[in-house]
Design an enzyme around this catalytic site. Structure first.
Site, PDB file in Angstrom:
ATOM      1  N   ASP A  24       0.716  -1.113  -0.203  1.00 62.73           N
ATOM      2  CA  ASP A  24       0.029  -0.023   0.114  1.00 62.73           C
ATOM      3  C   ASP A  24       0.716   1.627  -0.211  1.00 62.73           C
ATOM      4  OD1 ASP A  24      -2.429   1.668   0.283  1.00 62.73           O
ATOM      5  OD2 ASP A  24      -2.154   1.290   3.032  1.00 62.73           O
ATOM      6  N   ASP A  28      -3.734   3.416   2.395  1.00 56.76           N
ATOM      7  CA  ASP A  28      -5.691   3.440   3.014  1.00 56.76           C
ATOM      8  C   ASP A  28      -6.024   2.019   2.318  1.00 56.76           C
ATOM      9  OD1 ASP A  28      -4.917   2.194   0.534  1.00 56.76           O
ATOM     10  OD2 ASP A  28      -6.996   3.131  -1.078  1.00 56.76           O
ATOM     11  N   ASP A  32      -1.658  -1.376  -4.218  1.00 54.46           N
ATOM     12  CA  ASP A  32      -2.192  -0.527  -5.427  1.00 54.46           C
ATOM     13  C   ASP A  32      -0.790  -0.464  -6.088  1.00 54.46           C
ATOM     14  OD1 ASP A  32       0.026   1.280  -4.306  1.00 54.46           O
ATOM     15  OD2 ASP A  32      -1.544   2.225  -2.948  1.00 54.46           O
ATOM     16  N   ASP A 106      -4.959  -9.797 -16.133  1.00 51.86           N
ATOM     17  CA  ASP A 106      -5.664 -11.560 -15.986  1.00 51.86           C
ATOM     18  C   ASP A 106      -6.898 -11.321 -16.404  1.00 51.86           C
ATOM     19  OD1 ASP A 106      -7.072 -13.065 -13.844  1.00 51.86           O
ATOM     20  OD2 ASP A 106      -6.124 -12.881 -11.934  1.00 51.86           O
ATOM     21  N   ASP A 208      -8.550 -16.923 -17.274  1.00 50.80           N
ATOM     22  CA  ASP A 208      -9.703 -16.904 -16.038  1.00 50.80           C
ATOM     23  C   ASP A 208     -10.561 -18.031 -15.991  1.00 50.80           C
ATOM     24  OD1 ASP A 208     -10.350 -16.539 -12.781  1.00 50.80           O
ATOM     25  OD2 ASP A 208     -12.107 -16.208 -13.608  1.00 50.80           O
ATOM     26  N   GLU A 267      -5.891 -20.943 -16.664  1.00 48.39           N
ATOM     27  CA  GLU A 267      -6.647 -21.343 -15.342  1.00 48.39           C
ATOM     28  C   GLU A 267      -7.240 -22.437 -16.087  1.00 48.39           C
ATOM     29  OE1 GLU A 267      -8.928 -20.673 -11.003  1.00 48.39           O
ATOM     30  OE2 GLU A 267      -9.046 -19.490 -13.046  1.00 48.39           O
ATOM     31  N   HIS A 329      -4.339 -17.827  -5.128  1.00 48.25           N
ATOM     32  CA  HIS A 329      -4.766 -16.982  -3.834  1.00 48.25           C
ATOM     33  C   HIS A 329      -6.200 -17.462  -4.258  1.00 48.25           C
ATOM     34  CE1 HIS A 329      -6.263 -16.555  -7.735  1.00 48.25           C
ATOM     35  NE2 HIS A 329      -7.212 -14.826  -7.579  1.00 48.25           N
ATOM     36  N   ASP A 330      -6.507 -18.405  -3.876  1.00 45.50           N
ATOM     37  CA  ASP A 330      -7.446 -18.929  -3.887  1.00 45.50           C
ATOM     38  C   ASP A 330      -7.781 -20.372  -3.422  1.00 45.50           C
ATOM     39  OD1 ASP A 330      -9.665 -17.261  -5.290  1.00 45.50           O
ATOM     40  OD2 ASP A 330      -8.745 -18.766  -7.723  1.00 45.50           O
TER      41      ASP A 330
HETATM   42  C1  GLC Z   1     -10.716 -17.629 -10.422  1.00 48.44           C
HETATM   43  C2  GLC Z   1      -9.841 -16.825  -9.848  1.00 48.44           C
HETATM   44  C3  GLC Z   1     -11.093 -17.166  -8.467  1.00 48.44           C
HETATM   45  C4  GLC Z   1     -12.532 -16.475  -8.997  1.00 48.44           C
HETATM   46  C5  GLC Z   1     -12.579 -17.216  -9.627  1.00 48.44           C
HETATM   47  C6  GLC Z   1     -14.353 -16.535  -9.929  1.00 48.44           C
HETATM   48  O1  GLC Z   1     -11.108 -19.672 -10.087  1.00 48.44           O
HETATM   49  O2  GLC Z   1      -9.173 -17.220  -9.275  1.00 48.44           O
HETATM   50  O3  GLC Z   1     -10.420 -16.313  -7.030  1.00 48.44           O
HETATM   51  O4  GLC Z   1     -13.410 -16.025  -7.799  1.00 48.44           O
HETATM   52  O5  GLC Z   1     -12.410 -17.848 -10.755  1.00 48.44           O
HETATM   53  O6  GLC Z   1     -14.855 -15.377 -11.485  1.00 48.44           O
END
Ligand code: GLC
Length: 538
Positions: A24, A28, A32, A106, A208, A267, A329-330
């Site tokens: 950051d 905030d 960023d 992304d 994605d 992905e 991140h998931d």
């Molecule tokens: C992908 C992303 C995830 C998101 C999902 C729904 O799996 O990595 O973070 O919530 O798509 O779009």
């Protein structure tokens, strides 16, 4: 595929940044773009004092109401003010390129935000020119949904629109309506958004859930099966993995190929590697890379991880180049998934050596290089819709998204104020500054592995050959490019292991744990300490 002149993305070490949690700069509590710029030298300043990263995958930074933290996009061709301005983005691109770091955006082709002007227009009336950009259906009879499809985040996948008296389909949240890729205008609009960024100079995209873009043309109900949650009680044969999705990837690839160096990493979150490998295209005309998700479900086990690597190698064959990661991140971070009390860091060290010596492009997830563990996020601090919906049965995804731990300063040096998610309480010891100062740290280990890989043709793009006949707990393989041959031996066990490669004489240790770099190694009698690593030039 051991091309003598590999593409940049075959040689690259990539790093995933979750921008909300990296740095950051304006106080905030939310990361960023300016924050990322300030940390670029950490990623690569051209010297071995940095991580040596070649490309960054940025999670979405487009305008979004953040119901799904950026995966609900309102405008594909702008920057969310929370993260900065388009000028900030252009500066990031410039500064990254100055350091030889490429930028992957992304791209979310299958859904938008319900606040996207496309959906606002689509939902305005049944006669809207954009009605068919999304998936609308009548109720077969009052109160009955068009089919049995479930939302992946919980609840039915159809939401009733009172004004126009039809259901719309959303695989994720109701705030994320799915686009109708069977309408050619939709494909054009998404490809147009990709082209916008390519023209700006980005180097490619992480796509994605590519396997979700098409649904069954007839919207047939999924067959039932056994599972714990309603979503898992169906076999998802009609709401995803449709053959047309591979073609969507091929079209995207044709677009990025028009921009020198452009690349796609897809992905495809499926368990069967043969299914995921289809997205490379039959002859490699699809995505340049497809993430292998199998490490996500694998325990810290030499035979299991070897099995997953071999299956992936086999599934891809000669048509593509593998791609590996351990965390994103998931999902729960791998340092936590593989944790074992005092051996946790030792295990993370072995996992890093695996990721960074396999044949295939590695993606690191920010913070794994310092051994960040899953955050501790209380019930009332939960923000991720999955974690909120499934409390207390699912930890949610916030745990993987807590702020990067830069130093022992307040809020781990991430921000000057309370961040959007709590900082992990271990930040006072687990942080970049502390590990920079410690020659034996995980961060310094990652740096050495990465620079070793970058300097070695065998490790970065050579062939892979697993070794049989090694003791239990050991995963060993050769990486070979031309005359250069490197042995990688990883001990996943808490006990010492010995094995030999008779008749091969001796080699020179390139990197080892415990430290052995430069030592001669008798290949007839190789000793691995508990959680030991040996990387040896033959
Ligand atoms: C992908 C992303 C995830 C998101 C999902 C729904 O799996 O990595 O973070 O919530 O798509 O779009």
């Amino acid at each position: 595929m051991t091309d003598p002149q590999p593409a940049w993305w075959q040689r690259a070490v990539c790093y995933q940044i979750y921008p909300r949690s990296f740095q950051d700069s304006d106080g905030d509590g939310i990361g960023d773009l300016q924050g990322i710029i300030e940390r670029l030298d950490y990623l690569n300043d051209g010297s071995e004092r940095s991580l040596g990263i070649d490309a960054i995958w940025l999670n979405p930074v487009y305008p979004s109401p953040q119901y799904d933290f950026g995966y609900d996009i309102m405008d594909h061709q702008a920057i969310d003010p929370q993260y900065g301005t388009m000028e900030d983005f252009e500066r990031l691109l410039y500064e990254a390129h100055q350091r030889g770091i490429r930028i992957l955006m992304d791209m979310v082709p299958s859904v938008t935000s319900h606040l996207h002007p496309w959906f606002v227009e689509s939902r305005a009336s049944r006669r809207s020119p954009k009605r068919d950009w999304y998936i609308w259906r009548d109720a077969p009879r009052p109160g009955k949904r068009p089919n049995n499809w479930q939302g992946v985040f919980g609840g039915p996948a159809w939401t009733w629109d009172v004004k126009t008296q039809q259901y719309y389909y959303h695989n994720s949240l109701p705030e994320q309506p799915d686009l109708n890729w069977r309408n050619p205008e939709v494909a054009q609009a998404i490809l147009g958004a990709m082209e916008f960024w390519l023209r700006k100079g980005v180097d490619g995209f992480r796509i994605d859930v590519l396997n979700y873009v098409y649904k069954d043309e007839r919207l047939r109900s999924n067959p039932h099966c056994c599972g714990r949650r309603p979503y898992e009680m169906q076999r998802h044969v009609y709401d995803k993995d449709r053959p047309e999705a591979v073609d969507a990837g091929i079209r995207m690839r044709q677009l990025v190929d028009r921009y020198p160096g452009g690349m796609l990493v897809a992905e495809v979150y499926v368990n069967d590697p043969r299914e995921a490998a289809r997205y490379y295209g039959e002859h490699g005309e699809g995505a340049n890379l497809v993430f292998n998700f199998s490490f996500m479900n694998a325990p810290f086990s030499a035979p299991r991880l070897r099995h997953e690597v071999d299956r992936w190698e086999q599934a891809i064959g000669a048509r593509g180049w593998p791609c590996y990661f351990l965390s994103n991140h998931d999902n729960s971070r791998h340092a936590s998934r593989f944790a074992a009390g005092r051996a946790t860091t030792a295990r993370a060290r072995v996992a890093a050596a695996l990721l960074l010596t396999l044949r295939g492009t590695p993606f690191l997830y920010m913070g794994e290089e310092i051994g960040m563990l899953d955050g501790i996020v209380g019930r009332h601090e939960r923000l991720d819709p999955v974690g909120v919906h499934y409390w207390p049965f699912h930890p949610g995804r916030d745990v993987a998204r807590t702020p990067m731990q830069w130093s022992a300063a307040p809020y781990a040096g991430f921000s000057s104020t309370r961040p959007w998610l709590p900082v992990h309480p271990a930040f006072a010891t687990v942080n970049v500054a502390a590990q920079e100062a410690d020659a034996g740290s995980l961060l310094r280990w990652y740096r050495r592995l990465i620079w070793l890989r970058k300097g070695s043709a065998a490790l970065s793009f050579g062939g892979y050959q697993a070794l049989d006949g090694v003791p239990g707990g050991v995963f060993a393989y050769l990486r070979v490019a031309g005359e250069e041959r490197v042995l990688v031996a990883l001990n996943f066990a808490a006990r010492r292991r010995c094995f030999g490669l008779p008749g091969r004489g001796s080699g020179r240790c390139l990197l080892g744990w415990p430290e052995r770099a430069g030592d001669a190694v008798d290949l007839g009698h190789i000793e691995l300490e508990p959680y030991g690593v040996l990387i040896v030039a033959l």
